[in-house]
Scaffold this motif. Structure first.
Motif, PDB file in Angstrom:
ATOM      1  N   ARG A 236      33.837 -10.696 -51.513  1.00  0.00           N
ATOM      2  CA  ARG A 236      32.486 -11.193 -51.745  1.00  0.00           C
ATOM      3  C   ARG A 236      31.521 -10.024 -51.868  1.00  0.00           C
ATOM      4  N   LEU A 237      30.424 -10.277 -52.601  1.00  0.00           N
ATOM      5  CA  LEU A 237      29.322  -9.331 -52.669  1.00  0.00           C
ATOM      6  C   LEU A 237      28.045 -10.039 -52.250  1.00  0.00           C
ATOM      7  N   LYS A 238      27.380  -9.484 -51.281  1.00  0.00           N
ATOM      8  CA  LYS A 238      26.084  -9.998 -50.873  1.00  0.00           C
ATOM      9  C   LYS A 238      25.024  -9.419 -51.794  1.00  0.00           C
ATOM     10  N   LYS A 239      24.104 -10.282 -52.243  1.00  0.00           N
ATOM     11  CA  LYS A 239      23.092  -9.883 -53.231  1.00  0.00           C
ATOM     12  C   LYS A 239      23.780  -9.220 -54.422  1.00  0.00           C
ATOM     13  N   GLY A 240      24.791  -9.911 -54.942  1.00  0.00           N
ATOM     14  CA  GLY A 240      25.627  -9.328 -55.980  1.00  0.00           C
ATOM     15  C   GLY A 240      25.114  -9.601 -57.388  1.00  0.00           C
ATOM     16  N   GLU A 241      25.527  -8.739 -58.323  1.00  0.00           N
ATOM     17  CA  GLU A 241      25.197  -8.877 -59.735  1.00  0.00           C
ATOM     18  C   GLU A 241      26.480  -8.763 -60.558  1.00  0.00           C
ATOM     19  N   TYR A 242      26.443  -9.382 -61.754  1.00  0.00           N
ATOM     20  CA  TYR A 242      27.616  -9.352 -62.638  1.00  0.00           C
ATOM     21  C   TYR A 242      27.147  -9.319 -64.091  1.00  0.00           C
ATOM     22  N   THR A 243      27.815  -8.501 -64.909  1.00  0.00           N
ATOM     23  CA  THR A 243      27.537  -8.438 -66.338  1.00  0.00           C
ATOM     24  C   THR A 243      28.763  -7.885 -67.052  1.00  0.00           C
ATOM     25  N   THR A 244      28.837  -8.120 -68.357  1.00  0.00           N
ATOM     26  CA  THR A 244      29.889  -7.490 -69.173  1.00  0.00           C
ATOM     27  C   THR A 244      29.319  -6.391 -70.048  1.00  0.00           C
ATOM     28  N   CYS A 245      28.036  -6.095 -69.895  1.00  0.00           N
ATOM     29  CA  CYS A 245      27.433  -5.001 -70.654  1.00  0.00           C
ATOM     30  C   CYS A 245      27.959  -3.661 -70.144  1.00  0.00           C
ATOM     31  N   PRO A 246      28.026  -2.653 -71.014  1.00  0.00           N
ATOM     32  CA  PRO A 246      28.515  -1.341 -70.577  1.00  0.00           C
ATOM     33  C   PRO A 246      27.550  -0.686 -69.601  1.00  0.00           C
ATOM     34  N   VAL A 247      28.056   0.303 -68.892  1.00  0.00           N
ATOM     35  CA  VAL A 247      27.237   1.028 -67.920  1.00  0.00           C
ATOM     36  C   VAL A 247      26.022   1.628 -68.625  1.00  0.00           C
ATOM     37  N   GLY A 248      24.862   1.450 -68.014  1.00  0.00           N
ATOM     38  CA  GLY A 248      23.628   1.930 -68.606  1.00  0.00           C
ATOM     39  C   GLY A 248      22.904   0.887 -69.427  1.00  0.00           C
ATOM     40  N   ASN A 249      23.542  -0.260 -69.641  1.00  0.00           N
ATOM     41  CA  ASN A 249      22.933  -1.343 -70.411  1.00  0.00           C
ATOM     42  C   ASN A 249      22.952  -2.592 -69.547  1.00  0.00           C
ATOM     43  N   ASP A 250      21.785  -3.057 -69.165  1.00  0.00           N
ATOM     44  CA  ASP A 250      21.670  -4.265 -68.353  1.00  0.00           C
ATOM     45  C   ASP A 250      20.863  -5.321 -69.097  1.00  0.00           C
ATOM     46  N   ASP A 251      21.217  -5.553 -70.381  1.00  0.00           N
ATOM     47  CA  ASP A 251      20.486  -6.546 -71.170  1.00  0.00           C
ATOM     48  C   ASP A 251      20.557  -7.918 -70.517  1.00  0.00           C
ATOM     49  N   TRP A 252      21.708  -8.248 -69.941  1.00  0.00           N
ATOM     50  CA  TRP A 252      21.813  -9.507 -69.209  1.00  0.00           C
ATOM     51  C   TRP A 252      22.688  -9.299 -67.981  1.00  0.00           C
ATOM     52  N   PHE A 253      22.430 -10.076 -66.968  1.00  0.00           N
ATOM     53  CA  PHE A 253      23.283 -10.078 -65.782  1.00  0.00           C
ATOM     54  C   PHE A 253      22.957 -11.321 -64.972  1.00  0.00           C
ATOM     55  N   ILE A 254      23.890 -11.695 -64.120  1.00  0.00           N
ATOM     56  CA  ILE A 254      23.620 -12.767 -63.175  1.00  0.00           C
ATOM     57  C   ILE A 254      23.384 -12.137 -61.804  1.00  0.00           C
ATOM     58  N   ARG A 255      22.482 -12.729 -61.057  1.00  0.00           N
ATOM     59  CA  ARG A 255      22.138 -12.235 -59.717  1.00  0.00           C
ATOM     60  C   ARG A 255      22.318 -13.397 -58.745  1.00  0.00           C
ATOM     61  N   ALA A 256      23.082 -13.153 -57.677  1.00  0.00           N
ATOM     62  CA  ALA A 256      23.407 -14.227 -56.744  1.00  0.00           C
ATOM     63  C   ALA A 256      23.275 -13.741 -55.319  1.00  0.00           C
ATOM     64  N   ASP A 257      22.863 -14.652 -54.424  1.00  0.00           N
ATOM     65  CA  ASP A 257      22.839 -14.314 -53.007  1.00  0.00           C
ATOM     66  C   ASP A 257      24.245 -14.057 -52.498  1.00  0.00           C
ATOM     67  N   ASP A 258      25.205 -14.803 -53.040  1.00  0.00           N
ATOM     68  CA  ASP A 258      26.590 -14.639 -52.623  1.00  0.00           C
ATOM     69  C   ASP A 258      27.468 -14.757 -53.867  1.00  0.00           C
TER      70      ASP A 258
ATOM     71  N   ILE B  48      38.488 -15.793 -61.364  1.00  0.00           N
ATOM     72  CA  ILE B  48      37.232 -16.508 -61.502  1.00  0.00           C
ATOM     73  C   ILE B  48      36.218 -15.913 -60.545  1.00  0.00           C
ATOM     74  N   GLY B  49      34.955 -16.087 -60.899  1.00  0.00           N
ATOM     75  CA  GLY B  49      33.863 -15.714 -60.023  1.00  0.00           C
ATOM     76  C   GLY B  49      33.066 -16.941 -59.634  1.00  0.00           C
ATOM     77  N   THR B  50      32.577 -16.946 -58.391  1.00  0.00           N
ATOM     78  CA  THR B  50      31.780 -18.065 -57.893  1.00  0.00           C
ATOM     79  C   THR B  50      30.494 -17.508 -57.311  1.00  0.00           C
ATOM     80  N   ALA B  51      29.372 -18.019 -57.821  1.00  0.00           N
ATOM     81  CA  ALA B  51      28.070 -17.501 -57.399  1.00  0.00           C
ATOM     82  C   ALA B  51      27.242 -18.637 -56.806  1.00  0.00           C
ATOM     83  N   ARG B  52      26.472 -18.305 -55.761  1.00  0.00           N
ATOM     84  CA  ARG B  52      25.593 -19.286 -55.124  1.00  0.00           C
ATOM     85  C   ARG B  52      24.168 -18.759 -55.123  1.00  0.00           C
ATOM     86  N   ASN B  53      23.224 -19.726 -55.330  1.00  0.00           N
ATOM     87  CA  ASN B  53      21.814 -19.358 -55.496  1.00  0.00           C
ATOM     88  C   ASN B  53      21.703 -18.280 -56.564  1.00  0.00           C
ATOM     89  N   VAL B  54      22.075 -18.662 -57.797  1.00  0.00           N
ATOM     90  CA  VAL B  54      22.272 -17.696 -58.865  1.00  0.00           C
ATOM     91  C   VAL B  54      21.200 -17.845 -59.940  1.00  0.00           C
TER      92      VAL B  54
END
Length: 759
Positions: free
Chosen positions: A145-167, A176-182
């Protein structure tokens, strides 16, 4: 209405059976003992190593610990052999089989994989996803798990989109990934929030909500769908999509797919309770099933039904659906087997019907039902140099009567038809040519509910002998073109056909399934210019054809084909359909020419022309050329022309007066206009009617990890009725597609359209 509830019952019954079929009994206890897992050896490197044997090892400076496929590097590593615990400090780098982790400090047990990593960043080797968090918590093998985690498929240095989740939980076993409060952020702007979300970062199928689909059409209004995908089993799945439309209400779209060792199929069931405009419940059922029954037997079911004639015109958003006229409803079974060492036999039994979706301003005659049809085809080769073929078909045709535009009911003749067609041929073939004489006897017998007219009988019959002589020669030579090696062929062919005239006037014989086929290279070497078995042409004619092909020497692939054919009749045609006074070509000769294939590696064409030499006029043109230098670049141009039939008089009350032919142009393109930007457009225009039949314009932006598409599509759904659909889709690579998918409309409107976004 009873039929409607029955369709719903069948759908949910099939879904329930799929779930039951997937359930299996699993043993609670296993008889096999679990083998003891041996600890993997540990290898440690560093500038300095100190500590106590079997108690603590302290690696200081450029420290590295290797265990199996795990490599930990850091400024300092402490290893406790008794417990398999590791404490790491300073620029931690952990590389494993499935991921790469970095952080400031790490505490982990090498045996049970439980531990924590401070200020983590991670990279998933499967799918290319990456992200960061405030705290990494490993919960065991392949789970963390990652607390206050983020996920994206953009290359390093490019954060055009990402998801941000408390968990954010990563399950590397199921990928698979599971995000809560995302929240989903695009260009740092939140575009979607959900209390819970899960996704497959490797593209595997998984149960869960899919991204919402939004769009707008002229007939349905603004709409939004929220699909739910149910991965029932590896060979069963379902998608349930509530679809809210501002002008129509809430529609439920259901799709169920299944596949087994001996069967496969798909069920689509769409229902719109209480349409806000029509105040009626509207539905569509589309079922396709294929089954292998064993010992050469197969079966299939193809059943399509909609609640009303405007179902597709009001609720579909692409021309491929709105143009559907006759919906097939058929169940069939077939048997295939060998017939001796050089033969084959096929038996087919079917029951067939259609639902005809009428356009009130352009009514058509619904096809006859076949209740039922039995057919047998058999072939036996090389019996003392002879080839024998046989076709037998028995059909019960039923129409049931329809209404004319003024409301009068007209009953067409129903009845039985038996067709027997044995033939024998003598194939004489060498490596450079062939001669094939063939003779057959086509017998047709009817048993009608009523005579076709006062002149007709209830049991007419017809026997027609058919003789043909086919011959051809193939010449080859090696050649080069633009430094490429080819084999060029020259293939003259002569085909003679003789069929004596038999009176088949519409006042004597019914027409259950016959229509005149287009004059083309596929048709000029056939025995009958009519489809079906109700009309057998009279013929005393010879066809000359010449074909030249360019074949790649290295691959054997055909690069280009040029062909020309000339048919000469020695007598006028006398067998016609309806009250047709003039054929689409002259009575004496037809000429056709075609060029198909790649003119150059990037230019292809498919063009044919049909000429009436006696009248010195063009009868038909089918011209198309495509320029396709690379994926994402295509330009298509097309032209279609068919001369009308001035003497054609329609007596069938279902048809409106015929037009004077067809003349249309097509143009479409997909082309880059700026960096990462490309434009798409297509047009289908009727020059005869001075009317736009279908048009599409769109623009697409492709980044390294996302794409944006905006498409406007307008097309005719019925006479004097059009539909306009607007598509907007944001695709976040490896995560979701938000909006209404225009890919199908683009593929239909632009032949050669290619998705250039990275997957």
């Amino acid at each position: 209405m009873n039929n409607y509830f029955f369709q719903i019952f069948v759908f949910f019954l099939l879904t329930s059976l799929a779930v039951v079929a997937n359930a299996t009994d699993q043993p609670v206890n296993s008889e096999k003992p679990i083998p003891e897992k041996k600890p993997l050896p540990i290898h440690i490197e560093a500038d300095k190593i100190e500590g106590y044997p079997q108690r603590e090892v302290d690696a200081i400076g450029n420290a590295k610990l290797l265990r199996g496929d795990e490599v930990i590097t850091a400024d300092q590593i402490k290893y406790y052999p008794a417990t398999e615990d590791v404490v790491v400090e300073g620029k931690v780098h952990l590389e494993r089989k499935k991921d790469v982790l970095e952080g400031t400090d790490l505490r982990i047990n090498l045996e049970n994989k439980k531990g924590e990593l401070g200020q983590p960043s991670y990279f998933l080797k499967e799918g290319g996803g990456r992200g960061t968090g405030s705290l990494f918590v490993s919960e065991g093998e392949d789970y963390y798990r990652l607390k206050k985690g983020e996920y994206t498929t953009c290359p390093v240095g490019n954060d055009d989109w990402f998801i941000r989740a408390d968990d954010l939980q990563i399950d590397q076993k199921e990928e698979i990934g599971t995000a809560r409060n995302v929240s989903v952020l695009f260009k740092n702007v939140p575009i979607l929030y959900a209390p819970w979300m899960d996704f497959s970062y490797s593209g595997k199928r998984k149960t869960g909500l899919l991204a919402p689909i939004m769009g707008n059409t002229a007939r349905s209004g603004v709409e939004i769908s929220l699909p739910f995908y149910w991965n029932i089993a590896p060979n069963y799945d379902a998608t349930i999509s509530p679809r809210a439309m501002s002008k129509r209400g809430i529609m439920l779209n259901n799709e169920f797919r299944y596949m087994g060792e001996t069967m496969g199929g798909q069920v689509l069931f769409d229902i719109l309770p209480d349409d806000l405009i029509t105040d009626e419940t509207r539905y569509g059922l589309f079922l396709n099933h294929a089954q292998y029954l064993g010992k050469g037997w197969t079966g299939n079911l193809d059943y399509n039904l909609v609640s009303d004639r405007d179902f597709f015109r009001d609720l579909a958003n692409n021309v491929g659906l709105t143009s559907r006229t006759n919906l097939l409803q058929q169940v069939a079974t077939s048997y295939n087997s060998h017939l001796g060492p050089n033969g084959a036999i096929n038996f087919t039994a079917l029951v067939q019907s259609f639902q005809t979706i009428q356009d009130p301003r352009a009514l058509i005659t619904p096809p006859y039902k076949r209740l039922p049809q039995f057919s047998v085809t058999a072939a036996q080769r090389n019996i003392y140099g002879l080839d024998f073929d046989f076709t037998g078909v028995w059909t019960h045709f039923y129409h049931g009567g329809q209404r004319t535009p003024d409301g009068q009911r007209v009953n067409l003749v129903d009845g039985l038809r038996l067709v027997l067609f044995p033939s024998v041929s003598v194939p004489l073939q060498t490596s450079f040519g062939f001669i094939k004489p063939k003779i057959g006897l086509h017998h047709t017998r009817y048993n009608l509910s009523d005579p076709v007219s006062e002149m007709g009988e209830s049991s007419p019959n017809r026997t027609v002998p058919i003789f043909s002589l086919d011959s051809g020669v193939v010449f080859e030579r090696d050649t080069t073109f633009r430094d490429e090696s080819f084999v060029q062929t020259l293939e003259p062919r002569i085909y003679y056909l003789y069929v004596p005239y038999r009176n088949q006037d519409d006042r004597l014989f019914p027409n259950f399934d016959s229509a005149e086929m287009d004059f083309s290279f596929a048709q000029i070497f056939t025995e009958n210019r009519f489809s079906g078995h109700d009309r057998i042409n009279d013929a005393n004619e010879i066809t000359f054809a010449l074909t030249s092909r360019l074949i790649e020497s290295s691959t054997g692939n055909e690069r280009l084909r040029i062909a020309a054919g000339q048919r000469i009749r020695f007598s006028d045609r006398r067998v016609v359909l309806g009250s047709q006074q003039q054929q689409t070509t002259s009575d004496k000769s037809d000429f056709i020419a075609a060029i198909t294939g790649r003119i150059t590696p990037v230019i292809t064409t498919d063009t044919s022309i049909q000429l009436d030499q006696n009248e010195l006029r063009t009868e038909k043109i089918r011209a198309g050329i495509s320029y396709h230098p690379e994926p994402g670049k295509v330009l298509n141009l097309g032209y279609r022309f068919t001369r009308g039939i001035p003497g054609l008089v329609q007596t069938n009350p279902f048809f409106l007066p015929p037009g004077v032919g067809l003349e249309q142009v097509d143009a479409s393109t997909q082309w880059p206009i700026l960096k990462n930007w490309q434009a798409m457009a297509s047009v289908n225009y009727s020059l005869k009617d001075d009317k736009l039949l279908a048009g599409l314009v769109g623009i697409e932006y492709n980044s390294c990890c996302w794409s944006l598409r905006m498409v406007l599509n307008r097309f005719i759904t019925a006479t004097e009725r059009t539909s306009t659909a607007f598509f907007v889709q944001l695709e976040l690579n490896g995560l979701m597609r938000i909006g209404n998918n225009p890919i199908r409309a683009l593929q239909q409107g632009i032949p050669g359209y290619t998705r250039t976004s990275e997957q």
